[in-house]
Motif scaffolding. Structure first.
Motif, short mmCIF file in Angstrom:
data_model
loop_
_atom_site.label_atom_id
_atom_site.label_comp_id
_atom_site.label_asym_id
_atom_site.label_seq_id
_atom_site.Cartn_x
_atom_site.Cartn_y
_atom_site.Cartn_z
N LEU A 231 0.50 -6.45 -4.32
CA LEU A 231 0.70 -5.27 -3.48
C LEU A 231 0.26 -5.54 -2.04
N THR A 293 6.41 0.09 0.20
CA THR A 293 7.14 0.12 -1.06
C THR A 293 8.37 -0.78 -1.01
N VAL A 306 7.16 7.73 -4.57
CA VAL A 306 6.67 6.37 -4.81
C VAL A 306 6.17 5.80 -3.49
N ASP A 308 3.42 2.55 -1.68
CA ASP A 308 2.56 1.38 -1.82
C ASP A 308 2.77 0.70 -3.17
N SER A 309 4.02 0.45 -3.53
CA SER A 309 4.34 -0.05 -4.86
C SER A 309 5.45 -1.09 -4.80
N VAL A 311 8.65 -2.17 -7.21
CA VAL A 311 9.49 -1.77 -8.35
C VAL A 311 10.56 -2.84 -8.52
N LEU A 323 4.06 7.89 -8.11
CA LEU A 323 3.42 6.60 -8.35
C LEU A 323 2.89 6.07 -7.02
N ARG A 324 1.68 5.56 -7.07
CA ARG A 324 1.08 4.96 -5.87
C ARG A 324 0.31 3.71 -6.30
N GLY A 325 0.44 2.64 -5.50
CA GLY A 325 -0.26 1.41 -5.81
C GLY A 325 0.11 0.85 -7.16
N SER A 326 1.40 0.82 -7.49
CA SER A 326 1.84 0.44 -8.82
C SER A 326 2.81 -0.73 -8.79
N LEU A 327 2.83 -1.48 -9.90
CA LEU A 327 3.86 -2.48 -10.17
C LEU A 327 4.68 -2.01 -11.36
N HIS A 345 -1.71 5.36 -11.28
CA HIS A 345 -1.70 4.01 -10.72
C HIS A 345 -1.39 3.09 -11.88
#
Length: 359
Positions: A231, A293, A306, A308-309, A311, A323-327, A345
């Motif tokens: 991230l 993102t 969505v 800081d992620s 996808v 969704l935040r800070g996610s993979l 998260h």
């Protein structure tokens, strides 16, 4: 100049993603890590590049091709087992011959906005020390090779992952070597963990009276060993994008800041705040996409937020909870379920299905 790029790491800390994809092909700003690495190697002056692979040889070869899109010639060699960086140099000897070369760790990201790394490599090429190390001050050097450097830039000692570091100068994943390194890798013995350590090889050169030099690098440097690192690197690389809109944006949608909408993507009744990138064939509908993102190709993002992620390809996200800070892995689904859930998260692997509801 030649370059050796190491791509054999197993990526244990990035599981479950690395069960199906090598970490060197994780997308950052919608391009594999290795795309960024090879582009940087070319900018540093290398035109002949060897990718030393391991278990993911076929996937890496298919993704990277012959190198023509980077204006380099790619050669592929295989290291049967990951027995250390010095062993990697031994494995690549048929490619390297007796030429000077750069060695670049293929899971490392260095951004060189100011040309600092290029200046360092240029200095090594001009003065040709037996080994040239790029070093950086770090808060906790215990996880790195640590260099003790004299005021003139000569390295007097190099230690791998010391429990009590004598300096805070960590060795960055970019090295310069002359053919002297081959004598060193042949002379050393495996370390306590059973590997031929490049730090031991460089220390052997120092002990033999060879010139080993270090130059300090102050730019961005990070490896993609963990989800948070992915991230972080993604945010950094997105910040270098220039706005480029090739997809379809309807009148009810709004783009702010540095935003890339690739050809074939559609944005419907949505707001996208950059830096952000939307891949080809992706639909963004009734959603907000926040800064930092990257959304890959052929995804569907509907009725959600969505930010800081990262996808990956083919994912579907359709939940009123953001969704935040996610993979989010390839072809994963994040959708409504039957029970309430807090803010989220996530690290979501390939083909996973996550159900979320609003209380």
């Amino acid at each position: 100049m030649k370059a050796l790029v190491l791509t054999g790491g197993s990526g244990v800390r990035l599981r479950p993603f690395t069960y199906s994809t090598p970490k060197q092909l994780m997308p950052l700003a919608n391009k594999p890590v290795l795309d960024h690495v090879i582009a940087h190697v070319r900018a540093l002056g290398a035109t002949e590049v060897c990718l030393l692979t391991g278990d993911w040889a076929d996937a890496i070869t298919e993704a990277m091709g012959d190198g023509s899109r980077f204006d380099v010639t790619l050669t592929y060699l295989r290291q049967d087992r990951p027995l250390g960086l010095a062993h990697a140099v031994q494995s690549a000897r048929p490619f390297l011959g007796d030429d000077d070369f750069l060695m670049y760790l293929g899971d490392n990201i260095l951004t060189d906005d100011s040309g600092e790394a290029a200046e360092i490599v240029g200095d090594f090429r001009q003065h040709r020390p037996a080994a040239g190390l790029v070093v950086q001050h770090v808060a906790d050097p215990r996880a790195y090779g640590v260099a003790e450097v004299d005021t003139d830039g000569s390295v007097r000692r190099l230690v791998e992952k010391p429990s009590r570091p004598r300096t805070d100068l960590a060795v960055v994943g970019l090295y310069y070597f002359t053919a002297a390194i081959h004598r060193a890798t042949d002379a050393i013995k495996p370390s306590a963990r059973g590997e031929l350590e490049i730090t031991d090889a460089v220390q052997w050169l120092i002990d033999q009276g060879e010139q080993v030099s270090a130059r300090r690098y102050s730019g961005f440097w990070k490896d993609v060993g963990r989800a948070d690192d992915v991230l972080h690197c993604n945010r950094r690389l997105l910040g270098e994008l220039r706005t480029d809109v090739r997809g379809e944006i309807d009148p009810a949608s709004e783009l702010r800041g540095q935003v890339v909408i690739e050809a074939g993507a559609r944005v419907v009744r949505s707001r996208i705040e950059g830096p952000a990138i939307i891949g080809p064939g992706t639909l963004i509908e009734d959603s907000r996409i926040g800064p930092g993102t990257s959304i890959g190709r052929d995804c569907v993002v509907r009725g959600t937020h969505v930010s800081d992620s990262v996808v990956l390809q083919g994912a579907h996200i359709h939940t009123s909870r953001g969704l935040r800070g996610s993979l989010v892995g390839r072809f994963a689904t994040v959708g409504p379920g039957e029970q309430g859930d807090p803010d989220h998260h996530f690290v979501i692997g390939d083909h996973a299905q996550i159900e979320m509801t609003v209380v």
